[in-house]
Write an enzyme that holds these catalytic residues in place. Structure first.
Site, mmCIF file in Angstrom:
data_model
loop_
_atom_site.group_PDB
_atom_site.id
_atom_site.type_symbol
_atom_site.label_atom_id
_atom_site.label_comp_id
_atom_site.label_asym_id
_atom_site.label_seq_id
_atom_site.Cartn_x
_atom_site.Cartn_y
_atom_site.Cartn_z
ATOM 1 N N GLU A 55 0.878 -1.166 0.000
ATOM 2 C CA GLU A 55 0.000 0.000 0.000
ATOM 3 C C GLU A 55 0.920 1.222 0.000
ATOM 4 O OE1 GLU A 55 -2.704 0.175 3.317
ATOM 5 O OE2 GLU A 55 -3.469 2.124 2.648
ATOM 6 N N ARG A 57 4.703 -12.885 9.956
ATOM 7 C CA ARG A 57 5.283 -11.571 9.807
ATOM 8 C C ARG A 57 6.693 -11.576 10.399
ATOM 9 N NH1 ARG A 57 3.531 -6.237 9.506
ATOM 10 N NH2 ARG A 57 1.657 -6.991 8.510
ATOM 11 N N LYS A 91 4.384 0.910 9.502
ATOM 12 C CA LYS A 91 4.557 2.153 8.754
ATOM 13 C C LYS A 91 4.019 3.355 9.523
ATOM 14 C CE LYS A 91 2.995 0.217 4.957
ATOM 15 N NZ LYS A 91 2.485 -0.050 3.606
#
Ligand code: ATP
Ligand code: MG
Length: 559
Positions: free
Chosen positions: A37, A262, A272
């Site tokens: 994204e 992850r 982020k």
């Protein structure tokens, strides 16, 4: 399997792909993607995902797409798109000409949504977001059906068209999938597919005022691109039934979603949102501040793509969440630079040293090996003069009993040159050492052919006459706690910022061969670590970043 593939460590994802290939699923194609994204710079966790996805495509002779998951117009920016492309290219993950954008499929996604409405498995809900949330239920308690769930298909089509046409305000209506409000999997309790958002999109401008939700959009993106294996992190495991439901309802091409754990790293944060706060609140100097865990920061600091690849290969692919020791990452860059970086001499905290028995005005050159690990790296000549600089801490006036470097009356070898003896220590009025007066032993010159006597210490040096001045930035961990994130005692990551994570040395003295070093070039400063020329360098004024020390001094300090 080719020889090449056998060299690659197997993992459970590759096992699934092998199984697919054995039974002809996906016609033996392998096509992966990396779907960021564009709402921030990529971090080392993304690097893990890129190496995993591209590594699979490469080893199975398949394809790899770079696809921007730009379905949320609010937080996304062109700056991020550009930085992401640069980072993925730098890592060497080859997406060929396939830089793709989810927003390019908005028309197709809308068509698909209309199909589900027509099929009677999607409906327009006019309740408030709060009402919808309240009706969702909990893991132990089923949800409640929306009063709008049984709207007619015609009415749904009409409302959905008007949603698209901009007749309603933000939040007034949503499009929901009609699945099962009592499903044990909350993601299947009539999830939202579209919301109204009157916001400009970085690519589609004001064309749309409805935007697809992640779960709805993601499988469609994968399907449209012909992705075979859609690899994502574990938090999407419970979303897989929804991913499958949408594609099954549409009856379109259906990729396989596979989840893995992850990646986390000690002494840093990775989300982020938190990285953005470090940047916007000025705790670091931008996304590519070399203390950040972003790919662009690692690049600037002197990490190589090869070192990140070696690192991600080493950590492998896990099904359970875990945290990797940052020391392993540092090990990977040391390994790589040990082979590649030329050795040079640089003095970071200089003290002047005068050789009283070396004639004034005389100079000579000694030969130095550029890289003992690389025969092709050649040799260079180093200027030797009466006045030199050495490192302040290579001298102790009152030496510790294990200190074998320079001391009053003691001898030490100057690397590549000769043995010297300290005869006198000169101080200023405040008692600071300003000069060391030494003599050199002409019998001990390197390359003289005379059998060499041994002394215990060897130190590096530069010629005072020829040294070039430079700025050197030494970095330490940005956080002083191994796990600064997710504390249960009410503290947060900002409480663990290391106040000494950056030390700037403004008067380092470098050997003159470095004068022509280019931005990004990497060196080993002998005995000190690996260093890389920073982008802030100007003509005649180089700036170096310390990439990593030569040894893991941190773990020693911890003990
Ligand atoms: P963050 O939580 O840091 O904002 P994200 O998952 O929201 O990350 P995306 O841009 O959505 O960021 O991620 C792009 C891809 O990178 C996704 O496929 C995601 O699963 C993967 N990814 C993100 N963070 C990690 C990580 N720490 N380890 C492995 N893969 C990751
Ligand atoms: Mg995300």
């Amino acid at each position: 399997m080719s020889e090449n593939e056998k060299l690659v460590q197997s993992n459970f994802i590759r096992d699934i792909i092998d199984e697919h290939n054995r039974n002809g699923h996906f016609e033996n194609r392998v096509h992966t993607r990396f779907p960021p994204e564009p709402n921030g710079y990529l971090h080392i966790g993304h690097a893990k995902s890129i190496c995993l996805n591209y590594g699979i495509a490469r080893d199975y002779k398949g394809k790899f797409n770079l696809r921007f998951d730009d379905t949320n117009p609010v937080k996304e920016e062109v700056e991020y798109v550009e930085s992401i492309i640069e980072d993925v290219k730098w890592l060497g993950a080859d997406f060929e000409d396939r830089i793709l954008f989810a927003s390019d499929y908005f028309d197709q996604m809308y068509e698909y949504a209309v199909q589900l409405v027509e099929k009677g498995v999607a409906y327009v809900d006019g309740q408030t977001p709060e009402q919808i949330r309240e009706q969702r239920g909990t893991p132990n308690e089923p949800g409640k059906n929306s009063p709008h769930r049984e709207r007619s298909i015609e009415e749904n089509l009409d409302l959905f068209t008007r949603m698209k046409n901009g007749e309603f305000k933000d939040g007034e209506y949503v499009l929901r999938a009609k699945i099962d409000m009592s499903s044990p999997n909350i993601n299947l309790r009539d999830p939202i597919m579209y919301r109204i958002l009157h916001a400009d999109h970085h690519r589609t401008g004001d064309k749309w005022c409805i935007y697809p939700m992640y779960d709805w959009a993601h499988g469609l993106e994968d399907s449209i691109e012909g992705i075979t294996h859609s690899i994502c992190t574990l938090e999407f495991e419970n979303h897989r039934p929804l991913y499958d439901w949408y594609l099954d309802q549409l009856g379109v091409y259906h990729p396989q979603q596979i989840e893995f754990a992850r990646f986390n790293l000690t002494y840093t944060v990775m989300s982020k949102r938190k990285l953005l706060s470090l940047v916007s609140d000025g705790h670091v100097n931008g996304w590519n501040d070399p203390r950040m865990p972003t790919i662009s920061a690692f690049r600037r600091r002197g990490y190589t793509p090869e070192s990140l690849w070696a690192f991600t290969d080493k950590i492998g692919v896990a099904k359970r969440e875990n945290t990797t020791d940052v020391a392993l990452l540092e090990y990977s860059i040391r390994e790589d630079l040990n082979k590649k970086a030329n050795r040079v001499m640089a003095v970071l905290n200089p003290v002047k040293l005068v050789l009283t028995n070396y004639p004034e005005g005389q100079e000579e050159e000694f030969e130095a090996v550029n890289n003992p690990e690389d025969e092709n790296a050649g040799k260079r000549k180093i200027k030797f003069t009466r006045e030199l600089y050495i490192e302040q801490d290579d001298f102790q006036e009152v030496p510790h009993k294990k200190f074998f470097r320079l001391q009053p009356g003691g001898e030490v070898r100057l690397r590549y040159a000769c043995i010297i003896k300290c005869e006198e220590v000169i101080k200023d009025e405040a008692g600071n050492i300003i000069e060391l007066r030494c003599t050199f032993d002409p019998e001990t010159k390197s390359g003289s052919g005379i059998p060499q006597r041994k002394v215990k210490g060897t130190i590096h040096w530069v010629s005072a006459k020829y040294a070039i001045d430079s700025e050197v930035r030494l970095y330490d961990r940005l956080f002083n706690d191994e796990n600064p994130d997710g504390k249960k005692d009410g503290t947060n990551y900002l409480d663990y910022l290391n106040p000494n994570s950056l030390e700037v040395i403004t008067n380092a003295k470098l050997e003159p061969s470095l004068a022509s070093a280019a931005v990004g070039e990497k060196f080993q400063f002998e005995r000190l670590g690996y260093f890389c020329v920073d982008q802030d360098s100007e003509k005649g004024r180089l700036v170096f970043n310390r990439t990593v020390t030569l040894r893991d001094s941190w773990s020693k300090i911890q003990k």
